[in-house]
Design a protein around this motif. Structure first.
Motif, PDB file in Angstrom:
ATOM      1  N   GLU A 248     -10.930   4.439  -0.564  1.00 27.91           N
ATOM      2  CA  GLU A 248      -9.540   4.084  -0.321  1.00 27.91           C
ATOM      3  C   GLU A 248      -9.446   3.094   0.841  1.00 27.91           C
ATOM      4  O   GLU A 248      -8.713   2.112   0.775  1.00 27.91           O
TER       5      GLU A 248
ATOM      6  N   TYR B 109      -8.017  -0.647   0.315  1.00 26.82           N
ATOM      7  CA  TYR B 109      -6.640  -0.752   0.793  1.00 26.82           C
ATOM      8  C   TYR B 109      -6.503  -1.379   2.177  1.00 26.82           C
ATOM      9  O   TYR B 109      -5.478  -1.994   2.479  1.00 26.82           O
TER      10      TYR B 109
ATOM     11  N   VAL C 298       0.837  -1.201   0.000  1.00 24.70           N
ATOM     12  CA  VAL C 298       0.000   0.000   0.000  1.00 24.70           C
ATOM     13  C   VAL C 298       0.871   1.250   0.000  1.00 24.70           C
ATOM     14  O   VAL C 298       0.591   2.229  -0.707  1.00 24.70           O
ATOM     15  N   GLU C 299       1.959   1.227   0.778  1.00 27.56           N
ATOM     16  CA  GLU C 299       2.896   2.356   0.784  1.00 27.56           C
ATOM     17  C   GLU C 299       3.500   2.558  -0.594  1.00 27.56           C
ATOM     18  O   GLU C 299       3.643   3.692  -1.071  1.00 27.56           O
TER      19      GLU C 299
ATOM     20  N   HIS D  57       0.965   4.216  -2.864  1.00 29.23           N
ATOM     21  CA  HIS D  57       0.826   5.646  -2.577  1.00 29.23           C
ATOM     22  C   HIS D  57       1.930   6.443  -3.271  1.00 29.23           C
ATOM     23  O   HIS D  57       1.690   7.545  -3.785  1.00 29.23           O
ATOM     24  N   ARG D  58       3.142   5.900  -3.295  1.00 29.65           N
ATOM     25  CA  ARG D  58       4.237   6.574  -4.015  1.00 29.65           C
ATOM     26  C   ARG D  58       3.975   6.574  -5.510  1.00 29.65           C
ATOM     27  O   ARG D  58       4.209   7.567  -6.207  1.00 29.65           O
TER      28      ARG D  58
ATOM     29  N   GLN E 197       1.259   6.634  -7.032  1.00 32.46           N
ATOM     30  CA  GLN E 197       0.147   7.513  -7.419  1.00 32.46           C
ATOM     31  C   GLN E 197       0.620   8.873  -7.910  1.00 32.46           C
ATOM     32  O   GLN E 197      -0.139   9.592  -8.566  1.00 32.46           O
TER      33      GLN E 197
END
Length: 264
Positions: free
Chosen positions: A133, A137, A98-99, A102-103, A105
């Motif tokens: 989200e 997620y 998930v991290e 996020h990057r 995106q």
């Protein structure tokens, strides 16, 4: 017994795949092109397959491989889910997926422009009174994939699947069933072989969370199978996939695939 050295420029692979896939599948082609810059591979001819092994170079912040810095690799169980008739799959996996997403995106090659995506996400949440989200997620595990199978019909959309590892299977069903109701489906999910099958009638919204590669999934059906959430465009395609998994007709049991893995 010769070994051939291959050099692949990723920026050109989108054009290569454009001749092999549906012309409208631009999100996937662009994702492949921007995975990295160059790849150096040793190619060896086996009895039933070609074995390629080597190194890959990421030189720019727009390269997708940059997001895996400081991440740990994860053992993939995806072949236990993918059918033996899988033609291609693009799998992402990291210790904190998930991290990583996020990057990613912030990279317009994989997601819509950040401001455009934020606007679309806000409009979606406002329309359906949800937090999409969190819905997609919060239960996500450490790997997911886009899979394309050999077509069972003339419809290309019937051969595309999104497969997401669920870290918390029960929570995944709770979140997805709640989202299903907010999207307008009030009746209880259907079941197939004791597995609930739901539908998310929100159009093309998975791409807001998983990337442009998944734009070919619209109003997807979903089911939880062996710890993975599988999304498909048609209920019949999802049921067929469940039949194949239950029958052991997966990549794990495919002889050619097993031989290729053994050579690594």
């Amino acid at each position: 017994n010769a070994v051939i050295r291959c050099y692949v420029n990723h920026l050109g692979t989108g054009d290569l795949f454009s001749g092999m896939l549906n012309p409208a599948f631009l999100g996937f082609q662009k994702s492949i092109s921007n995975m990295a810059r160059w790849q150096a591979l040793s190619l060896e001819v086996k009895n039933e397959f070609l074995a390629l092994d080597g190194c890959i170079s990421a030189l720019d912040t727009n390269d997708a491989l940059q997001i895996f810095r400081k991440q740990e690799p994860v053992l993939s169980k995806m072949p236990d889910i993918l059918p033996a008739r899988t033609a291609f799959y693009l799998r992402w996996g990291s210790s904190s997926l998930v991290e990583s997403l996020h990057r990613l995106q912030m990279n317009p090659n994989y997601f819509d422009q950040p401001l455009e995506r934020i606007g679309s996400l806000a409009a979606f949440n406002n329309k359906y009174k949800t937090n999409a989200e969190d819905d997609l997620y919060s239960w996500m595990g450490n790997e997911f994939a886009l899979a394309i199978t050999e077509p069972g019909t003339t419809e290309f959309e019937n051969s595309v699947f999104a497969i997401v590892k669920a870290e918390h299977a029960d929570q995944a069903l709770i979140k997805l069933n709640a989202l299903q109701q907010k999207l307008g489906v009030k009746k209880a999910p259907q079941t197939y072989k004791n597995r609930p099958i739901g539908i998310l009638q929100g159009g093309d919204f998975l791409s807001l969370f998983y990337g442009k590669t998944f734009q070919r999934l619209n109003n997807p059906y979903f089911a939880l199978v062996n710890g993975y959430v599988i999304f498909a465009n048609q209920q019949s395609a999802l049921k067929k996939l469940i039949d194949e998994i239950d029958a052991g007709k997966t990549l794990t049991h495919n002889l050619a695939y097993r031989k290729s893995i053994a050579s690594e």
